[in-house]
Design an enzyme around this catalytic site. Sequence first.
Site, short mmCIF file in Angstrom:
data_model
loop_
_atom_site.label_atom_id
_atom_site.label_comp_id
_atom_site.label_asym_id
_atom_site.label_seq_id
_atom_site.Cartn_x
_atom_site.Cartn_y
_atom_site.Cartn_z
CG MET A 156 -1.30 27.04 92.01
SD MET A 156 -1.07 26.31 90.41
CE MET A 156 -2.72 25.69 90.14
NE ARG A 158 0.55 37.89 90.02
CZ ARG A 158 0.92 38.67 91.03
NH1 ARG A 158 0.07 39.48 91.59
NH2 ARG A 158 2.17 38.66 91.48
CB ILE A 159 2.95 32.70 86.14
CG1 ILE A 159 3.12 34.22 85.97
CG2 ILE A 159 3.50 31.99 84.90
CD1 ILE A 159 4.57 34.71 85.99
CB SER A 238 10.64 30.94 89.19
OG SER A 238 11.65 30.00 89.56
NE ARG A 239 13.62 37.15 88.99
CZ ARG A 239 12.65 37.42 88.10
NH1 ARG A 239 12.29 36.48 87.24
NH2 ARG A 239 12.07 38.60 88.06
CD GLU A 268 18.81 35.12 84.31
OE1 GLU A 268 18.37 36.24 84.00
OE2 GLU A 268 18.10 34.18 84.64
CG HIS A 287 15.07 35.99 82.51
ND1 HIS A 287 15.61 36.22 83.74
CD2 HIS A 287 13.73 36.17 82.66
CE1 HIS A 287 14.66 36.53 84.60
NE2 HIS A 287 13.50 36.51 83.96
#
Length: 321
Positions: A156, A158-159, A238-239, A268, A287
């Site tokens: 939790m 900024r995004i 996220s990742r 990726e 992404h």
Amino acid sequence: MTKPYVYVTRKLPEEIISPLREKLDITMWGSEEEPVDHETLAKEIKRADAVLTMLSDQIDRPLLEQADHLKIVANLAVGYDNIDLEAAKAVGITVSNTPDVLTETTADLTFALLMATARRVVEADTFIKQGLWKNWAPFLMAGTDVHHKTLGIVGMGRIGEAVARRALGFSMDVLYHNRSRKQQAEASLGVKYAAFDELLEQADYVVCLAPLTEETKYMFDENAFSKMKTSAVFINASRGKNADEKALYQALVNGEIAAAGLDVFEEEPIDSSHPLLSLDQVTCLPHIGSATKETRQKMVELCFENIQRVLNGSKAKSPVV
Ligand code: NAP
């Protein structure tokens, strides 16, 4: 006086770069899509005063240790798991990222992915385009509600907070999990803190927005998926390595969770034969969390602001180390 040499590892729009050439000697890798090869990167990093890197570039210790003139690695991303921070610190090279400028844009995409997965938007689009829509039917492409459901945000920051604000507009209850409590978000947004397991057990939508670290790597594993509701939807923006894709596939196939929306993958680009891509209940994006023209321009500008500050002997605006 010779201008500082800046190497950019991907071809960026010349209209953004052009005004910067007055003060900087800028060379860009020639392709927009293909990443720079390792040999070129090694050669350029040895020569450069600054590099502007992409999240797909691995900036490791051997590269940093041979960078004789390098003052800054300006990463075009808020995440920086592609850079060896300890090595950069050891050799006195600044690493910067692009926080804030991409927060709202990435939150938009995360919420869009959640909505698309819940309401089967991509599947329904494909269904029509393949000529499969013969009749209206009461449960045709029936998805699951988003409004009034429980959203669980892991990471939790900024995004995460920006996603929580969007969720409130859909009358969702929001749980979050971080290593530390965010009293301010609890007070201003009415979000509730939950232990990781508690969040997994209670959330209808589990959204991962934590950075990739040694601690978060594979935090969504077999055990985590088994704790979620069978109706749960997992969203990863996220990742990729925060989730174990083999465990995710098994959880989906065995009906331990209902669906997943993925903007990021362990490798990726993901191979098109990857088992996850064969599942209708998986919505995939390449992404593109922060990929709007406006935000990408702001990210490039912030990278150059960081570069210019450091080359002028000041602190970067958004340093990581
Ligand atoms: P941020 O403000 O740093 O937020 C990250 C949050 O994760 C923090 O609140 C942190 O809180 C929490 N966290 C860290 N380690 C944790 C752990 N072990 N367990 C639980 N929570 C943990 O970063 P942001 O700007 O929101 O960005 C978040 C991530 O989104 C980035 O790191 C990046 O990987 C990803 N991202 C993806 C895209 C995309 O294109 N898909 C775009 C932008 C960003 P505590 O420190 O209290 O734990």
